[in-house]
Design a protein around this motif. Sequence first.
Motif, PDB file in Angstrom:
ATOM      1  N   SER A  55       0.188  -0.706   0.045  1.00 25.47           N
ATOM      2  CA  SER A  55       0.102   0.286   0.292  1.00 25.47           C
ATOM      3  C   SER A  55       0.701   1.505   0.038  1.00 25.47           C
ATOM      4  O   SER A  55       0.228   2.412  -0.246  1.00 25.47           O
ATOM      5  CB  SER A  55      -0.678   0.082   1.415  1.00 25.47           C
ATOM      6  OG  SER A  55      -0.414  -0.171   2.073  1.00 25.47           O
ATOM      7  N   LYS A  93      -6.509   0.756   2.006  1.00 25.20           N
ATOM      8  CA  LYS A  93      -5.691   1.103   1.713  1.00 25.20           C
ATOM      9  C   LYS A  93      -5.182  -0.511   2.030  1.00 25.20           C
ATOM     10  O   LYS A  93      -4.141  -0.927   0.223  1.00 25.20           O
ATOM     11  CB  LYS A  93      -4.687   1.570   3.138  1.00 25.20           C
ATOM     12  CG  LYS A  93      -4.915   3.112   3.484  1.00 25.20           C
ATOM     13  CD  LYS A  93      -4.103   2.935   4.755  1.00 25.20           C
ATOM     14  CE  LYS A  93      -4.221   4.934   5.590  1.00 25.20           C
ATOM     15  NZ  LYS A  93      -3.607   5.145   6.497  1.00 25.20           N
ATOM     16  N   ILE A  97      -6.116   0.448  -2.463  1.00 24.13           N
ATOM     17  CA  ILE A  97      -4.533   1.312  -3.200  1.00 24.13           C
ATOM     18  C   ILE A  97      -3.569   0.417  -3.320  1.00 24.13           C
ATOM     19  O   ILE A  97      -2.360   0.379  -4.409  1.00 24.13           O
ATOM     20  CB  ILE A  97      -4.232   1.900  -1.331  1.00 24.13           C
ATOM     21  CG1 ILE A  97      -5.075   2.789  -1.475  1.00 24.13           C
ATOM     22  CG2 ILE A  97      -2.671   2.379  -1.974  1.00 24.13           C
ATOM     23  CD1 ILE A  97      -5.642   4.302  -2.046  1.00 24.13           C
TER      24      ILE A  97
END
Length: 303
Positions: A55, A93, A97
């Motif tokens: 991430s 995340k 991400i």
Amino acid sequence: MKKTVLITGVAGFIGSTFAKELDSSKYLIFGIDDLSSGNKKSIPKNVIFFKQKISKKIPKKLEDKQVKIDFIFHFAGQSSGEISFEDPIDDLKKNTITTINLIQFSIRKKIKKFFYMSSMSVYGDAKKASERHDMNPKTCYGVSKLSSEYYLKVFSNELNFIILRLFNVYGPPQKLDNNKQGMIRIYLTQLKKNNQIVVKGSTKRYRDFIFIDDVTKILKKLMRIKTKNIILNIGTGKKTTIENIISEIKKLHHGAKFKIEGNTKGDQLGIYADIGYLKKLIPNLKFKSLKKGLKDFYKSNFL
């Protein structure tokens, strides 16, 4: 010449099992995991391992121009719908991400094919879900997985991908140490600790349970197909109720106690996979029955 595979979440249940299934004489395997939930001991010795939170960034050594990567299998992520409500930002995340970072990395490295592990959670309550079914996730986890799918579609002109919507994967070497992820795993974890299973919600609920070995076999076969930028359900196509599971566990563990109470936030009432498209791509698919799979899973942890 060996093909090169990068596996994220390589210390996790599915990632480590898949890594073990790949023939080391045919594949050079890189693995990434932040070890927040995976176990380093689960990683095969032939894997070139990087401890990293993707991430944040991709390991520098993999960015080197001399390092060629043919396939990426993205297993890493937060995989509990229940936990996703506790910290939606962390879920974002770990699931979205990370995928965006890997998409950009894949484009830079000109990866041949990106395999993204999505989830049945993107459907919500769908009963029998085909890949064309409307998306209506009921958890933050489902939203983060679906958003990752959309990011892949946005970059479809620059990246070849296969999105795999996994249904309920179970079996050894999954450890009985988590009460919030994987329905069968949760039940057996409770049974081992307290000799009692607490069922949250109706026993009429149903799922599609697929044994881990069947999943890894499908993934290996998909590496050989030329089709790209598609979405596939990965399940058995069979509907199994919670009553069915309880019945099978009673046969394996005499004296097991059961209690029904409350429900889990965002839990789907019922869903199983339409696997018509998967069968077209991989004819003559065979799956381990729930009875045999559950017995193998039980034995690996209780005997």
